[in-house]
Design a protein around this motif. Structure first.
Motif, short mmCIF file in Angstrom:
data_model
loop_
_atom_site.label_atom_id
_atom_site.label_comp_id
_atom_site.label_asym_id
_atom_site.label_seq_id
_atom_site.Cartn_x
_atom_site.Cartn_y
_atom_site.Cartn_z
N PRO A 1 -38.95 -96.38 18.50
CA PRO A 1 -38.92 -94.92 18.35
C PRO A 1 -38.20 -94.53 17.06
O PRO A 1 -37.21 -95.15 16.67
CB PRO A 1 -38.13 -94.44 19.57
CG PRO A 1 -38.14 -95.57 20.53
CD PRO A 1 -38.25 -96.81 19.70
N SER A 2 -38.73 -93.51 16.41
CA SER A 2 -38.04 -92.96 15.24
C SER A 2 -38.27 -91.46 15.24
O SER A 2 -39.17 -90.96 15.91
CB SER A 2 -38.56 -93.58 13.94
OG SER A 2 -39.88 -93.17 13.68
N ARG A 3 -37.43 -90.74 14.51
CA ARG A 3 -37.57 -89.29 14.44
C ARG A 3 -37.14 -88.82 13.07
O ARG A 3 -36.44 -89.52 12.34
CB ARG A 3 -36.77 -88.60 15.53
CG ARG A 3 -35.30 -88.90 15.50
CD ARG A 3 -34.58 -88.32 16.74
NE ARG A 3 -33.21 -88.76 16.77
CZ ARG A 3 -32.23 -88.26 16.05
NH1 ARG A 3 -32.46 -87.26 15.22
NH2 ARG A 3 -31.01 -88.72 16.15
N ASN B 1 -35.04 -86.88 10.40
CA ASN B 1 -33.64 -86.48 10.28
C ASN B 1 -33.63 -85.10 9.61
O ASN B 1 -33.92 -84.97 8.42
CB ASN B 1 -32.86 -87.49 9.44
CG ASN B 1 -31.41 -87.12 9.31
OD1 ASN B 1 -30.86 -86.40 10.14
ND2 ASN B 1 -30.77 -87.58 8.26
N ASP C 1 -44.44 -85.02 8.03
CA ASP C 1 -43.24 -85.07 8.87
C ASP C 1 -43.50 -84.46 10.24
O ASP C 1 -43.13 -85.02 11.27
CB ASP C 1 -42.07 -84.33 8.20
CG ASP C 1 -41.55 -85.03 6.96
OD1 ASP C 1 -41.54 -86.27 6.94
OD2 ASP C 1 -41.16 -84.31 6.02
N GLU D 1 -43.71 -86.29 13.91
CA GLU D 1 -42.85 -85.81 15.00
C GLU D 1 -43.67 -85.55 16.26
O GLU D 1 -43.31 -85.98 17.35
CB GLU D 1 -42.12 -84.53 14.55
CG GLU D 1 -41.14 -84.01 15.55
CD GLU D 1 -39.76 -84.65 15.42
OE1 GLU D 1 -38.88 -84.25 16.18
OE2 GLU D 1 -39.58 -85.55 14.59
N ALA E 1 -44.91 -88.88 17.74
CA ALA E 1 -43.83 -89.63 18.40
C ALA E 1 -43.56 -89.06 19.78
O ALA E 1 -43.37 -89.82 20.75
CB ALA E 1 -42.57 -89.59 17.54
N ILE E 2 -43.54 -87.74 19.91
CA ILE E 2 -43.31 -87.11 21.22
C ILE E 2 -44.45 -87.46 22.17
O ILE E 2 -44.22 -87.81 23.33
CB ILE E 2 -43.14 -85.59 21.06
CG1 ILE E 2 -41.84 -85.28 20.32
CG2 ILE E 2 -43.19 -84.88 22.41
CD1 ILE E 2 -41.71 -83.86 19.84
N ARG F 1 -44.25 -91.14 23.30
CA ARG F 1 -43.18 -91.35 24.28
C ARG F 1 -43.59 -90.86 25.66
O ARG F 1 -43.30 -91.50 26.67
CB ARG F 1 -41.90 -90.65 23.83
CG ARG F 1 -40.84 -91.65 23.49
CD ARG F 1 -39.54 -90.99 23.15
NE ARG F 1 -39.25 -91.47 21.81
CZ ARG F 1 -38.56 -90.83 20.91
NH1 ARG F 1 -38.07 -89.66 21.18
NH2 ARG F 1 -38.36 -91.35 19.74
#
Length: 171
Positions: free
Chosen positions: A7-9, A11, A22, A26, A29-30, A33
């Protein structure tokens, strides 16, 4: 099974220039998950509805909910009709599967730097008739029923249906 990635997000900080990439990363990634959560903690299959009925060559799939093997929710909000005519089910004993799969489609347009781009993407499931080796059937489609021609009649056999299979708790 999809591979699990680290996982990464993004910053966030004051003065940072954010790009469309970006925000796309984001969102993805959500989503990933959430799909991982569904896949590993809940299971997959037909949760409710998505019943197949046949009336002549008209096949109807009722509204319902499923989770595919990747953990994506498949929400069919209104019944969907298909045709199983003699071209699809020609000979006595011929069979074809009714499947449902997660899908998304662009919706609306907004101006982009190189021309129009989709304003949104709407998750809209694919409901289809598919032979065992049919090309174009979405990957990770869930079987709902097998249509079988018996003389002049088409019947829906529910045995291929993938019922919801929760992940077993550890004992």
């Amino acid at each position: 099974m999809e591979p699990i990635t680290e996982p990464s997000r993004v910053n966030y900080f004051y003065g940072r220039l954010l790009t469309a990439e970006d925000f796309e990363q984001e969102q993805q990634a959500i989503r990933e998950r959430h799909w991982l959560h569904n896949r590993l903690l809940h299971g997959f299959g037909v949760v409710t509805g998505l019943d197949v009925t046949v009336d002549g060559d008209r096949v109807e799939v009722s509204a319902g909910v499923a989770i595919d093997a990747l953990g994506r929710e498949v929400l069919l909000l209104e019944p969907r009709c298909l045709r199983a005519d003699s071209e699809v089910l020609g000979n006595d004993g011929a069979a074809v599967d009714v499947v449902v799969a997660w899908g998304e489609q662009p919706d609306g347009e907004v101006p982009g730097p190189d021309g129009p781009v989709p304003a949104r993407f709407v998750e809209r499931p694919v409901v289809a008739l598919a032979s065992d080796a049919a090309a174009g059937v979405p990957e990770h489609a869930l079987p709902l029923a097998r249509l079988v021609r018996r003389g002049d009649e088409v019947v829906a056999d529910r045995s291929p249906r993938q019922p919801f299979v929760p992940v077993l708790a550890y004992s």
